[in-house]
Scaffold this active site. Sequence first.
Site, PDB file in Angstrom:
ATOM      1  N   ASN A  12       0.815  -1.226   0.000  1.00  0.00           N
ATOM      2  CA  ASN A  12       0.000   0.000   0.000  1.00  0.00           C
ATOM      3  C   ASN A  12       0.842   1.266   0.000  1.00  0.00           C
ATOM      4  O   ASN A  12       0.502   2.252   0.625  1.00  0.00           O
ATOM      5  CB  ASN A  12      -0.986  -0.013   1.174  1.00  0.00           C
ATOM      6  CG  ASN A  12      -2.053   1.067   1.098  1.00  0.00           C
ATOM      7  OD1 ASN A  12      -2.418   1.649   2.111  1.00  0.00           O
ATOM      8  ND2 ASN A  12      -2.571   1.344  -0.075  1.00  0.00           N
ATOM      9  N   CYS A  14       2.767   1.895  -3.283  1.00  0.00           N
ATOM     10  CA  CYS A  14       3.077   2.160  -4.697  1.00  0.00           C
ATOM     11  C   CYS A  14       1.818   2.109  -5.564  1.00  0.00           C
ATOM     12  O   CYS A  14       1.237   3.141  -5.888  1.00  0.00           O
ATOM     13  CB  CYS A  14       4.103   1.153  -5.230  1.00  0.00           C
ATOM     14  SG  CYS A  14       5.697   1.185  -4.404  1.00  0.00           S
ATOM     15  N   SER A  16      -1.441   0.645  -5.244  1.00  0.00           N
ATOM     16  CA  SER A  16      -2.813   0.933  -4.798  1.00  0.00           C
ATOM     17  C   SER A  16      -3.035   2.399  -4.450  1.00  0.00           C
ATOM     18  O   SER A  16      -4.091   2.945  -4.801  1.00  0.00           O
ATOM     19  CB  SER A  16      -3.248   0.000  -3.668  1.00  0.00           C
ATOM     20  OG  SER A  16      -2.406   0.082  -2.552  1.00  0.00           O
ATOM     21  N   ASP A 125       4.762  -4.587 -10.063  1.00  0.00           N
ATOM     22  CA  ASP A 125       5.230  -3.866  -8.878  1.00  0.00           C
ATOM     23  C   ASP A 125       6.465  -3.051  -9.247  1.00  0.00           C
ATOM     24  O   ASP A 125       7.492  -3.616  -9.618  1.00  0.00           O
ATOM     25  CB  ASP A 125       5.566  -4.870  -7.776  1.00  0.00           C
ATOM     26  CG  ASP A 125       5.868  -4.207  -6.442  1.00  0.00           C
ATOM     27  OD1 ASP A 125       5.971  -2.958  -6.392  1.00  0.00           O
ATOM     28  OD2 ASP A 125       5.996  -4.934  -5.452  1.00  0.00           O
TER      29      ASP A 125
END
Length: 162
Positions: A12, A14, A16, A125
């Site tokens: 939580n 990057c 989202s 990611d």
Amino acid sequence: MSYRVTFVCTGNICRSPMAEWVFRHHVEEEGLDVEVDSSGTGPWHVGEDADPRTVRALRRAGYRSAHVARQFEPEWFDRYDLILALDEGHLRELWAMAPDDAARGRVRLLREFDPDAGDDLDVPDPYYGGQDDFERVLKLVEAAMPGLLDHVRAEMSLAREA
């Protein structure tokens, strides 16, 4: 009653929060009654700000950002109308913690709403990459917004008719 959407990634910090603030911008611009937030599947960054590279990418593109990381809790399933996972790993984790089929039915992948995504529905990611990786993630998030907005508008319309 507001329609409620949350975005979920790993920590939580990057993906989202980036999706949260892009979507928040669009619903505010349209004046939609939608509550938007985000969380992570794990506790690693709880209480931290968003990654500075996330904030930089958002601000360069004209979005606001204010964020404190938190972890998704199983009792939150009833709180949301739509829970958007940023990759298949998050989707599996959310399905595993969901209390029932109705809760699992509210969990979707963000890129399902991008008609050009094809079979690649993961938002990668960017954490171990550079600023360019964050900019690429922002483009993937933005590409899903028109379809996501259409979906939310349709759901809100159905709810009003019910």
